[in-house]
Design a protein around this motif. Structure first.
Motif, PDB file in Angstrom:
ATOM      1  N   GLY A 165       0.811  -1.212   0.000  1.00 39.31           N
ATOM      2  CA  GLY A 165       0.000   0.000   0.000  1.00 39.31           C
ATOM      3  C   GLY A 165       0.843   1.260   0.000  1.00 39.31           C
ATOM      4  N   TRP A 166       0.562   2.108   0.949  1.00 35.97           N
ATOM      5  CA  TRP A 166       1.221   3.412   1.014  1.00 35.97           C
ATOM      6  C   TRP A 166       2.650   3.289   1.528  1.00 35.97           C
ATOM      7  N   SER A 167       3.551   4.017   0.869  1.00 39.58           N
ATOM      8  CA  SER A 167       4.949   4.043   1.295  1.00 39.58           C
ATOM      9  C   SER A 167       5.525   5.425   1.015  1.00 39.58           C
ATOM     10  N   ASP A 168       6.225   5.958   1.992  1.00 43.53           N
ATOM     11  CA  ASP A 168       6.882   7.258   1.813  1.00 43.53           C
ATOM     12  C   ASP A 168       8.200   7.237   2.581  1.00 43.53           C
ATOM     13  N   ASN A 169       9.021   6.259   2.244  1.00 45.73           N
ATOM     14  CA  ASN A 169      10.293   6.045   2.912  1.00 45.73           C
ATOM     15  C   ASN A 169      11.348   6.982   2.320  1.00 45.73           C
ATOM     16  N   PRO A 170      11.967   7.797   3.124  1.00 44.76           N
ATOM     17  CA  PRO A 170      12.989   8.726   2.627  1.00 44.76           C
ATOM     18  C   PRO A 170      14.152   8.014   1.925  1.00 44.76           C
ATOM     19  N   ALA A 171      14.405   6.755   2.289  1.00 42.85           N
ATOM     20  CA  ALA A 171      15.507   6.008   1.671  1.00 42.85           C
ATOM     21  C   ALA A 171      15.139   5.455   0.303  1.00 42.85           C
ATOM     22  N   ASP A 172      13.864   5.517  -0.042  1.00 39.66           N
ATOM     23  CA  ASP A 172      13.406   4.993  -1.331  1.00 39.66           C
ATOM     24  C   ASP A 172      13.526   6.096  -2.377  1.00 39.66           C
TER      25      ASP A 172
END
Length: 250
Positions: free
Chosen positions: A18-25
């Motif tokens: 679903g939702w993802s907002d990982n700064p490392a991505d």
């Protein structure tokens, strides 16, 4: 082939989550694998992260088909290879996925799936192409600086893609597996199809052979033979009586 798009998409979405907002991505904010940039490109130009989180299933399918599936010519690829390349494209970009497929096939790596690439992919067993493509994909991911953060998930994803793609490549199409019947032998006794609602015979049960009514001509012939036999029997009986009892018979 294009018949696999819905199945391939469902498998991709299961991996994307679903939702993802990982700064490392490096892909940034994503919802069901759709980045904010692609959502703005294909759905809503001024979309916000809140809009992306509310993306509909139809919008998801539109983005995946246009940006990934069509970009790698998914509709023209053999079953299984289409999904393996599609998932690679979603994970690492259509151009890179196409180049890696071309590298596996030994054709020019221009990142565009054209006639030469399609001819080469059809000339090899699908399972061989899928294995080689997944191996090359995993090797690429292992070289990324983000492997320490995402390597475990990527490794599991590639393994799942390989497994599912091989299953798809082995599944016969509607026309595959059908064999034209050859000349019937003496042992080839055709059985009529079971009528709707009729019970199929259980194991060990004998199959009833349908009775065929004799034609009128055959019945008449049989009756004539019986009459002839009776006539001969009557004449023989009379002759025997004459010999045994001394009766003069003319």
């Amino acid at each position: 082939m294009d018949r696999n798009f819905a199945r391939a998409l469902s498998l991709v979405l299961a991996s994307e989550g679903g939702w993802s907002d990982n700064p490392a991505d490096p892909g940034g904010a994503t919802m069901k694998g759709v980045t904010l940039a692609n959502f703005r490109r294909y759905v809503k130009a001024d979309a916000t992260k809140a809009d992306l989180r509310a993306i509909s299933d139809d919008q998801v399918a539109t983005v995946y088909r246009r940006f990934y599936w069509d970009a790698v010519a998914g509709a023209q690829l053999p079953g299984g290879i289409d999904y393996a390349l599609f998932d690679f494209a979603v994970n690492s970009g259509p151009g890179r996925a196409a180049k890696y497929l071309q590298g596996v096939l030994g054709v020019v790596q221009d990142g565009r799936i054209g006639p030469a690439t399609l001819a080469a992919v059809r000339a090899k067993p699908a399972g061989v192409v899928i294995d080689a493509l997944c191996d090359a994909r995993l090797a690429f991911l292992e070289r990324l600086s983000t492997w320490p953060s995402f390597g475990r998930g990527w490794s599991a994803r590639v393994a799942s893609v390989r497994r599912q793609a091989l299953l798809m490549s082995a599944a016969p199409s509607a026309t595959e597996g059908s064999v034209s019947p050859g000349p019937a032998s003496a042992d080839d006794v055709p059985l009529a199809a079971t009528p709707a609602g009729a019970r199929s015979p259980a194991a060990g049960e004998a199959l009833a052979v349908p009775h065929k009514s004799a034609s009128p001509a055959k019945v008449a012939g049989v009756l004539a033979l019986i009459a002839l036999a009776l006539g001969s029997l009557t004449a023989w009986t009379a002759h025997l009586s004459c010999n045994l009892f001394g009766v003069f018979c003319q």
